[in-house]
Write a protein that holds these residues in place. Structure first.
Motif, PDB file in Angstrom:
ATOM      1  N   ASN A  77      30.353  23.986   6.069  1.00  0.00           N
ATOM      2  CA  ASN A  77      29.750  25.194   6.636  1.00  0.00           C
ATOM      3  C   ASN A  77      28.787  25.832   5.637  1.00  0.00           C
ATOM      4  O   ASN A  77      27.679  26.260   5.999  1.00  0.00           O
ATOM      5  CB  ASN A  77      30.835  26.210   7.014  1.00  0.00           C
ATOM      6  N   TRP A  98      22.380  25.432  10.221  1.00  0.00           N
ATOM      7  CA  TRP A  98      23.546  26.041  10.875  1.00  0.00           C
ATOM      8  C   TRP A  98      23.232  26.584  12.265  1.00  0.00           C
ATOM      9  O   TRP A  98      23.970  26.322  13.223  1.00  0.00           O
ATOM     10  CB  TRP A  98      24.114  27.129   9.970  1.00  0.00           C
ATOM     11  N   LEU A 118      23.240  23.910  15.119  1.00  0.00           N
ATOM     12  CA  LEU A 118      24.419  23.074  15.340  1.00  0.00           C
ATOM     13  C   LEU A 118      25.316  23.672  16.414  1.00  0.00           C
ATOM     14  O   LEU A 118      25.491  24.887  16.495  1.00  0.00           O
ATOM     15  CB  LEU A 118      25.226  22.933  14.050  1.00  0.00           C
ATOM     16  N   ARG A 171      29.317  23.806  17.582  1.00  0.00           N
ATOM     17  CA  ARG A 171      30.561  23.705  16.822  1.00  0.00           C
ATOM     18  C   ARG A 171      31.769  23.540  17.735  1.00  0.00           C
ATOM     19  O   ARG A 171      31.784  24.049  18.849  1.00  0.00           O
ATOM     20  CB  ARG A 171      30.762  24.970  15.977  1.00  0.00           C
ATOM     21  N   TYR A 211      31.087  19.376  14.674  1.00  0.00           N
ATOM     22  CA  TYR A 211      29.691  19.782  14.854  1.00  0.00           C
ATOM     23  C   TYR A 211      28.982  18.799  15.786  1.00  0.00           C
ATOM     24  O   TYR A 211      29.344  17.622  15.867  1.00  0.00           O
ATOM     25  CB  TYR A 211      28.924  19.793  13.519  1.00  0.00           C
ATOM     26  N   TYR A 239      24.745  17.999  17.422  1.00  0.00           N
ATOM     27  CA  TYR A 239      23.324  18.349  17.379  1.00  0.00           C
ATOM     28  C   TYR A 239      22.570  17.412  18.315  1.00  0.00           C
ATOM     29  O   TYR A 239      23.101  16.387  18.774  1.00  0.00           O
ATOM     30  CB  TYR A 239      22.772  18.246  15.951  1.00  0.00           C
ATOM     31  N   SER A 259      21.993  26.674  19.606  1.00  0.00           N
ATOM     32  CA  SER A 259      23.355  26.419  19.138  1.00  0.00           C
ATOM     33  C   SER A 259      24.301  27.245  19.974  1.00  0.00           C
ATOM     34  O   SER A 259      23.922  27.976  20.857  1.00  0.00           O
ATOM     35  CB  SER A 259      23.504  26.798  17.649  1.00  0.00           C
TER      36      SER A 259
END
Length: 278
Positions: free
Chosen positions: A151, A160, A163, A165, A183, A185, A276
């Motif tokens: 992280n 971050w 991403l 989660r 994670y 992406y 995200s």
């Protein structure tokens, strides 16, 4: 000036610790989860026991613990929070009315947080994970420790916000699969997934990741998987490392140790799509 901007980014939030109390007469409990919410934005994040070692600790403390109940909780809480939508206070009030007598919420506590997901990891580490003696380096041998360090790297390298989660995998594997990938992406038409994986602890984690990668590739055309480890694998010296590395390589799962994670993140960053679940 930077300190002022950082302070302005902090938001008032609140949290409850989820407790399991198998014997109400003795009033002894073990912490099993965290509920954290931002009332102004109506956003709630939660995390309950998920690792085999965490369930094993509950069994050691309470040999007669209802493990089936504990394993259902994550899905039960997720279902109820979905129904609650952007009303976390209503969700928590409903939980307090409907939870069994063995599952309880601690009194609410307040805090200031900039990033709910990062704060959730910290609270979980402080209140739920087994206390560990020694230096931080020892803590990085656990999946939770690897994830906490990752992280920090992902925030420092700027990826971050892009991403996803704690992604559920049951839509790709089997209904009720409790696994969540750390994670995710999207880049160049490919979905990527990243999972913290301890080389020095349970090698069964590598088997689970390998099985999950196979199942997901059957339903997703373009995927890539990455395992983040606490150290560089030493397959020539360590039989466990050799087993894990061989298993992952056979499934085309890349291995990136924490020491090389920043370099990997910087290479990935220009290709990532925006967006995200933060």
């Amino acid at each position: 000036m930077a300190e002022t901007q950082g302070a302005q980014a902090l938001r008032p939030c609140a949290y409850h610790v989820v407790r399991y109390t198998p014997n109400l007469v003795r009033d002894e409990w073990v912490n099993i989860g965290i509920l954290l919410f931002d009332p102004a934005r109506g956003r709630l994040v939660q995390r309950l026991l998920e690792e085999p070692a965490e369930f094993a600790r509950v069994r050691r403390l309470h040999p007669a613990a209802d493990e089936e109940l504990l394993r259902r909780l994550s899905d039960d809480f997720a279902s109820q929070s979905t129904v609650a939508g952007d009303n976390p206070q209503g969700y928590i009030a409903r939980l307090e009315q409907t939870l069994s007598t063995t599952i309880q919420l601690s009194p609410q506590k307040g805090l200031l947080a900039e990033d709910l997901e990062a704060e959730l990891d910290r609270l979980y580490r402080d209140h739920v994970e087994p206390p560990r003696q020694g230096r931080l380096a020892e803590d990085v041998t656990t999946r939770n420790g690897i994830r906490a360090r990752a992280n920090q790297v992902f925030r420092g390298t700027g990826i971050w916000p892009r991403l996803e989660r704690r992604l559920r995998v049951d839509e790709f594997t089997y209904a009720g699969d409790p696994l969540r990938l750390d994670y995710g992406y999207r880049r160049n038409g490919t979905r990527g997934f990243v999972q913290a994986l301890s080389l020095s602890r349970d090698p069964g984690q590598a088997k689970v990741l390998a099985f999950t990668a196979d199942a997901m590739r059957e339903k997703l055309e373009h995927t890539e998987f990455v395992a983040v480890t606490e150290a560089e694998p030493r397959p020539q010296e360590n039989p466990r490392h050799r087993f894990v590395l061989g298993l992952l390589e056979a499934r085309q799962i890349s291995v990136v140790p924490l020491a090389r994670l920043a370099e990997w993140s910087y290479r990935l960053r220009p290709t990532l799509r925006e967006g995200s679940n933060n």
